[in-house]
Design a protein around this motif. Structure first.
Motif, PDB file in Angstrom:
ATOM      1  N   GLY A   1      -7.139  -9.499  -0.741  1.00 53.86           N
ATOM      2  CA  GLY A   1      -7.824  -9.101  -0.401  1.00 53.86           C
ATOM      3  C   GLY A   1      -8.575  -8.614   1.512  1.00 53.86           C
ATOM      4  O   GLY A   1      -9.122  -7.719   1.311  1.00 53.86           O
ATOM      5  N   HIS A   2      -8.526  -9.171   2.176  1.00 52.48           N
ATOM      6  CA  HIS A   2      -8.503 -10.438   3.407  1.00 52.48           C
ATOM      7  C   HIS A   2      -7.523  -8.827   3.945  1.00 52.48           C
ATOM      8  O   HIS A   2      -7.820  -8.107   4.898  1.00 52.48           O
TER       9      HIS A   2
ATOM     10  N   ALA B   1      -6.955  -0.612   6.167  1.00 50.66           N
ATOM     11  CA  ALA B   1      -8.445   0.056   5.912  1.00 50.66           C
ATOM     12  C   ALA B   1      -8.610   0.056   7.108  1.00 50.66           C
ATOM     13  O   ALA B   1      -8.782   1.434   7.673  1.00 50.66           O
ATOM     14  N   GLU B   2      -9.219  -1.099   7.686  1.00 50.43           N
ATOM     15  CA  GLU B   2      -9.620  -1.097   9.159  1.00 50.43           C
ATOM     16  C   GLU B   2      -9.058  -0.327  10.282  1.00 50.43           C
ATOM     17  O   GLU B   2      -9.241   0.412  11.190  1.00 50.43           O
TER      18      GLU B   2
ATOM     19  N   GLU C   1      -7.288 -12.597  10.842  1.00 50.81           N
ATOM     20  CA  GLU C   1      -6.244 -13.448  10.465  1.00 50.81           C
ATOM     21  C   GLU C   1      -4.979 -14.208   9.960  1.00 50.81           C
ATOM     22  O   GLU C   1      -4.961 -14.243   9.753  1.00 50.81           O
TER      23      GLU C   1
ATOM     24  N   ARG D   1     -15.680 -12.434   7.621  1.00 52.10           N
ATOM     25  CA  ARG D   1     -14.915 -11.577   6.368  1.00 52.10           C
ATOM     26  C   ARG D   1     -13.985 -12.760   5.975  1.00 52.10           C
ATOM     27  O   ARG D   1     -13.294 -13.488   4.946  1.00 52.10           O
TER      28      ARG D   1
ATOM     29  N   VAL E   1      -5.948  -6.468   2.480  1.00 55.82           N
ATOM     30  CA  VAL E   1      -6.350  -4.447   2.425  1.00 55.82           C
ATOM     31  C   VAL E   1      -7.444  -4.536   3.473  1.00 55.82           C
ATOM     32  O   VAL E   1      -7.304  -3.827   3.637  1.00 55.82           O
ATOM     33  N   ARG E   2      -8.243  -5.346   3.313  1.00 59.51           N
ATOM     34  CA  ARG E   2      -9.732  -4.750   3.871  1.00 59.51           C
ATOM     35  C   ARG E   2      -9.284  -4.355   5.653  1.00 59.51           C
ATOM     36  O   ARG E   2      -9.596  -3.315   5.647  1.00 59.51           O
ATOM     37  N   GLU E   3      -8.363  -5.457   5.795  1.00 64.17           N
ATOM     38  CA  GLU E   3      -7.929  -4.983   7.323  1.00 64.17           C
ATOM     39  C   GLU E   3      -7.263  -4.574   7.677  1.00 64.17           C
ATOM     40  O   GLU E   3      -7.606  -3.203   9.124  1.00 64.17           O
TER      41      GLU E   3
ATOM     42  N   GLU F   1       0.867  -1.159   0.163  1.00 60.70           N
ATOM     43  CA  GLU F   1      -0.151   0.128   0.504  1.00 60.70           C
ATOM     44  C   GLU F   1       1.313   1.285   0.076  1.00 60.70           C
ATOM     45  O   GLU F   1       0.656   2.382  -0.937  1.00 60.70           O
TER      46      GLU F   1
END
Length: 722
Positions: free
Chosen positions: A606-607, A613-614, A563, A594, A609-611, A368
């Motif tokens: 994808g998991h 962002a959260e 995770e 998730r 990346v979402r983690e 990122e």
């Protein structure tokens, strides 16, 4: 770091590493700058008047005392008879003692002998008084290079630790017989290998070409399921060796190291790499380490301690499965192998490869931020390599008569029976001892504090309390669905090998766990019951896998619960045959969660990346930096009050630290038996991590210098913040 008269001894700024890497200024750690103090110069002499070395008669020594207030160099005189052997990097012994609470610092006659490293020879000392002489050169073998010293200092600064503690991890214990044994002659660089199975990845061939051409690409590699990962790592090492540079690979355990070792031997032959693991024994491991330091071997594969291996002309550092707990060192200052290799990549300007079947949030942050590039396969390749994943939720368990009778749902029964017709079936059972946390009864979202987003826990009398900041929560409601009811998530695993043996009496049952870990199993029909991380490799792959009690892992009171559960599930699923060969994975967990959905899609990136962002939204690591301060309530309060924390630091807590249960080993940071400790978390935004580490290190050093009685433990980036 300073000498006795206060002259600074390093130019390091203790910057963060991590996703941002290390700025060029951190390279100054390798070249110490000395500010001369305005004091009268005196020719160094010993108390007994022994003859000194004619050239560079002063030795600057790092004593092996892992205490922060002594984390500096001390000057000693070099006797003439030690002149030839007392070279920078060798092990020495010096007089170093204390009397009536004052450290003599090697300046007076007497004091106990202590080990140390000779860091530098100098013409004169900044200290104006007489110097004590070196007592002994333990060995003329130089084991501490300038590069290793610079890396150790960077690690010590990042983790608020002492340089001596880091060198305890970096330099193995001496073996005189190993030092007398000659190292093999270095072999010429091999030719560049073919791409092999790297062609399955979109930029796999280009990555190998860049390594072979002497480049320094940085990549986060999402490995496809199957056994090819070890050969792919070996090809990356071989490509680096072909460029005339060295390579270092760190893996979580001896089984993984053996697989990469076998792949390298098959690809390059014997003698081109060293295997550094604890299983080799002290003498053999030290002999291998010396072969690397002397330049006879240019590639290293090993477990956690190998992260400091002194590879010459380092061209590639690689780590496999960075989310595994084994990569986190338990001895002070408790560095993580991933962060150490990130520092090495920055200091040595070499290539970096982080690989695994799954993807951690730290790996996603590297991509990122633009520091590393993704190395992934297309979706069609993923579908061809991955098994079919099916789910069974806890509501299905409640309606299933077979599940209520044997705690195995009908779908799982069918998958096991069908799998046993074609080969072995893996059954993953979570370890015992998971502690429940609270979640929404309707949507299963974790219950978190409205103030700091820490996990809510049920204390005595049913009161909800934050596990981070200690605030009570009297009117909780779920921000996801608006629910007001909580549930304690499922704890532990109840399926045992004996129960499965009774359910399938004609099938052999093998177990693999902490007491006895299997490496491989035959490809014949059998039930293989394993705890996470101990799954053996089946010849030809497993026909099916059953992942039981998913809530036991998802319900852990840990920021990384989702995770880590996904990582363990994908590691088990990666051992199963592809969907085209009828490989099937059944996971017993709520299908809408998730991590479960990421497993079904086989999308760990994808998991992550979402983690990420959260966590960025909530201020969680790795977006923020955290430190844990543990001790008695009074000691923690006194320590934090004295520490000059950055202005943007936020202190959460303190909250009670769970005691060590009788008969269980003491966890790092846990109180001694019979003591009640508290823990406070200190959180800072990006960019303030080095300032936080420096402030905590200074406060701890001052506390030790004045002989504070009660212990205070400081850990940077604790893995279990709740």
């Amino acid at each position: 770091m300073s000498s006795e008269n206060g002259a600074p001894r390093d130019g390091g700024d203790g910057t963060d590493g991590g996703a941002e890497g290390a700025p060029p200024e951190q390279l100054a750690l390798i070249r110490e700058t000395v500010r001369r103090a305005d004091v009268p110069r005196a020719k160094p002499r010993t108390w007994r008047g022994a003859a000194l070395a004619k050239d560079l008669p002063v030795a600057r020594v790092l004593v092996d005392k892992g205490v922060l207030h002594l984390d500096r160099y001390f000057d000693y005189a070099v006797p003439e008879e030690m002149d030839a052997d007392a070279q920078p990097g060798v092990r020495v012994r010096v007089r170093f003692g204390a009397g009536r609470g004052r450290v003599r610092e090697g300046r007076r006659e007497g004091g106990g002998l202590i080990d140390g490293y000779l860091v530098e020879r100098r013409a004169e000392s900044d200290y104006a008084g007489p110097l004590a002489a070196l007592a002994q050169v333990v060995s003329p073998e130089p084991v501490l290079s300038e590069e290793l010293l610079g890396l150790a200092r960077a690690v010590a600064d990042r983790y608020a630790g002492s340089l001596a503690d880091v060198l305890q991890l970096a330099v193995p214990p001496r073996s005189a017989r190993a030092e007398r044994r000659p190292s093999p002659e270095p072999l010429p660089a091999p030719s560049a290998p073919g791409a092999g199975s790297w062609t399955r990845y979109e930029h796999g061939g280009a990555f190998l070409d860049a390594l072979a051409a002497g480049g320094a690409p940085r990549a986060v590699w999402s490995a496809l399921p199957g056994p090819q990962w070890s050969d792919e790592l070996a090809r990356a090492v071989a490509a680096t060796l072909a460029s005339g540079r060295g390579a270092l690979v760190v893996v979580p355990d001896g089984r993984a190291a053996a697989r990469v070792d076998a792949a390298l031997t098959a690809l390059l032959g014997e003698g081109r790499h060293a295997l550094l693991t604890a299983d080799a024994g002290p003498e053999k491991r030290y002999a291998q380490w010396l072969a690397v330091r002397r330049g006879a071997v240019r590639a290293v594969v090993g477990t956690r301690a190998a992260m400091f291996a002194p590879v010459r002309d380092l061209g590639l550092v690689a780590i496999w499965d960075d989310g595994d707990d084994s990569h986190s060192e338990q001895h002070a200052p408790q560095p993580h192998a991933r962060d150490v290799l990130l520092l090495r990549a920055a200091l040595d300007r070499c290539a970096f490869l982080l690989g695994g079947w799954s993807c951690t949030v730290e790996a996603a942050q590297l991509v990122e931020s633009g520091w590393a590039r993704p190395l992934v396969a297309g979706r069609e390749e993923v579908r061809r390599a991955a098994p079919l994943v099916r789910t069974v939720g806890d509501e299905d368990l409640a309606r299933d008569e077979a599940a209520r009778a044997a705690r195995l749902p009908t779908l799982a029964w069918q998958a096991v029976r069908e799998g046993l017709r074609h080969g072995p079936v893996l059954v993953q059972v979570p370890r015992r001892g998971y502690v429940p946390r609270m979640a929404c009864d309707r949507c299963r979202a974790p219950a978190r504090c409205r103030h700091c987003a820490g996990p809510l826990e049920a204390r005595d009398a049913g009161a909800l309390t934050c596990g981070w900041c200690g605030r009570e929560e009297a009117a909780w409601h779920c921000p996801e669905c608006g629910g007001f009811r909580l549930r304690a998530q499922v704890v532990g695993a109840r399926r045992t090998a004996e129960e499965l043996g009774r359910a399938f009496p004609a099938v052999p049952v093998r177990t693999s766990g902490r007491e006895h870990v299997l490496d491989t199993v035959p490809g014949t029909p059998a039930l293989v019951v394993s705890t996470p991380g101990a799954e053996p490799v089946a010849e030809g792959g497993y026909a099916a896998a059953l992942l039981l009690d998913g809530w036991a892992m998802l319900g852990r009171p840990d920021l990384r619960a989702g995770e880590d559960a996904l990582r363990r599930w994908i590691a088990a699923g990666a051992l199963v045959r592809p969907q085209g060969e009828h490989g099937t994975v059944v996971v017993v967990a709520e299908p809408t969660l998730r991590p479960v959905q990421a497993l079904v899609r086989w999308d760990p990136v994808g998991h992550a990346v979402r983690e990420l962002a959260e966590r960025a939204e909530l201020g969680f690591p790795p977006v923020s930096r955290m430190a844990a301060v543990s001790g008695t309530g009074e000691a923690v309060a006194e320590f934090l009050g004295a520490a000059q924390l950055p202005q943007d630091a936020e202190v959460l807590g303190p909250v009670p630290v769970p005691p060590t249960l009788p008969g269980r080993p003491r966890r790092p940071g846990a109180p001694p038996p019979g003591e009640h400790w508290e823990r406070a978390l200190v959180r800072v935004p990006p960019g303030s991590g080095s300032a936080l580490a420096a402030a905590l290190k200074t406060a701890q050093a001052a506390r030790m210098a004045r002989g504070a009685g009660e212990a205070v433990r400081v850990r940077i980036d604790p893995p279990d913040i709740g």
